[in-house]
Scaffold this active site. Sequence first.
Site, PDB file in Angstrom:
ATOM      1  N   HIS A   1      29.417  -4.248  85.689  1.00 60.25           N
ATOM      2  CA  HIS A   1      28.460  -5.217  85.146  1.00 60.25           C
ATOM      3  C   HIS A   1      28.945  -6.673  85.147  1.00 60.25           C
ATOM      4  CE1 HIS A   1      25.912  -1.842  84.240  1.00 60.25           C
ATOM      5  NE2 HIS A   1      26.922  -1.240  83.643  1.00 60.25           N
TER       6      HIS A   1
ATOM      7  N   CYS B   1      27.542   5.872  80.309  1.00 63.46           N
ATOM      8  CA  CYS B   1      28.407   5.064  81.184  1.00 63.46           C
ATOM      9  C   CYS B   1      29.807   5.659  81.217  1.00 63.46           C
ATOM     10  CB  CYS B   1      28.499   3.625  80.682  1.00 63.46           C
ATOM     11  SG  CYS B   1      27.215   2.559  81.345  1.00 63.46           S
TER      12      CYS B   1
ATOM     13  N   ARG C   1      23.313   4.730  76.276  1.00 60.03           N
ATOM     14  CA  ARG C   1      23.791   3.929  77.407  1.00 60.03           C
ATOM     15  C   ARG C   1      25.322   3.913  77.470  1.00 60.03           C
ATOM     16  NH1 ARG C   1      22.739   2.451  82.415  1.00 60.03           N
ATOM     17  NH2 ARG C   1      24.494   3.835  82.346  1.00 60.03           N
TER      18      ARG C   1
END
Lengths: 286, 108
Positions: free
Chosen positions: A204, A247, A243
């Site tokens: 990210h 991940c 989330r």
Amino acid sequence: MRATIRLAATGVTLAMLLLGAARASHAADSLNPPADAKAFQKFFTDKFPKVKLEDFVNGPYSMDEGLYKQWKEKEEFPPYEFALDAGRDLFAKPFKNGKSFADCFPNKGIGIRQNYPYFDEKRGKVITLEVAINECLESNGEKPFSYTKDDMASVTAYMAFTSRGKPFDIKIPNDPRALAAYENGKKYFYTRRGQLNFSCATCHVQSPGDHIRAEVLAPALGILNAMPIYRSEWGGMGTISRRFTSCNSQVRAVPLKPQDDEYRDLEYYLSYVSNGLPISGPGARP
Amino acid sequence: MRNSVIRISVFCAMSVLLASGAISAWAASTEADYKAAYSAAETANNEAGKLRNQWTTTVSALKDAKKAAEGGDFDKAVALSKHAEALAKASIFQSTEQKDAWKAMEIK
């Protein structure tokens, strides 16, 4: 001879002091959240000069013109709509004792998503919206929700919806424990883990806009503003807890328990560096 | 005649060697070997847990090792336990190395 020894001792002491000062200065440098947020936002706006700052909250859709068009069409009948309706009902439904969620939150829980997580100085801990929701339930004699989906996703979807457009306003009080929580969250974000040796930043920060198979990776800036999200990959709604844990699994790391301190601190850090960007949740992602 | 004797002798010697090899392979791993290997892997994985960095592949290898042992395949169980131990040790190394190395990734 004595003079030489004194001189040498003074030299050593001076060197130690200088070293100490350098360390203290480094520590002070590394604990500067406003500077971190400024650098974080600059990194992404420099990397994607065509994307407006507030558009980063739209994740992969802000990175790709084709995806952006698809998303706009999807927003006419958004896949999170059922969860939003369910959340509205759950939020309004009185508990067995006659109270409701509105009794647990400032402004009766409307338009407050942008202030979570916050650091609770009494408890010395980061309190996320998910934790606050479950504390509200438990303090009123109700069963807590699962942190990852279903009712929790619905209620957070509704609370985010009532806060749309309001900029993240995360505060770090003048409390060394708050700063330590922030630093711990930052450390978690950049630390590599799992057999694939990935950190959150690997995808990210280093690779937003790039593909992993058919997926376009989202930028870290604004990534939590859209939560909770409907993910086509999940076939349903998911919270921030979902989330984070998914991940971890994807990089072959055993996830921690939802809302363990590391995850709360990570949310604190990631939300803080997105201060000023509008809440856009609930969102939809591929 | 002499050639035949030599051939038979060589064949017999090879058969004995092969048979002894097979026996030694069959006898290579016992339940005790498995228990020792599994315990070492579990200890390393617990250490990774204290560092909050267990790997899913370590957990899977430990499960598979247990399953193989329950099926009586101790060779496989030992091999999987050793694999799990190696993975757990790698995760410990990763945590130790990342203690400060994460700072190199930070946006400044």
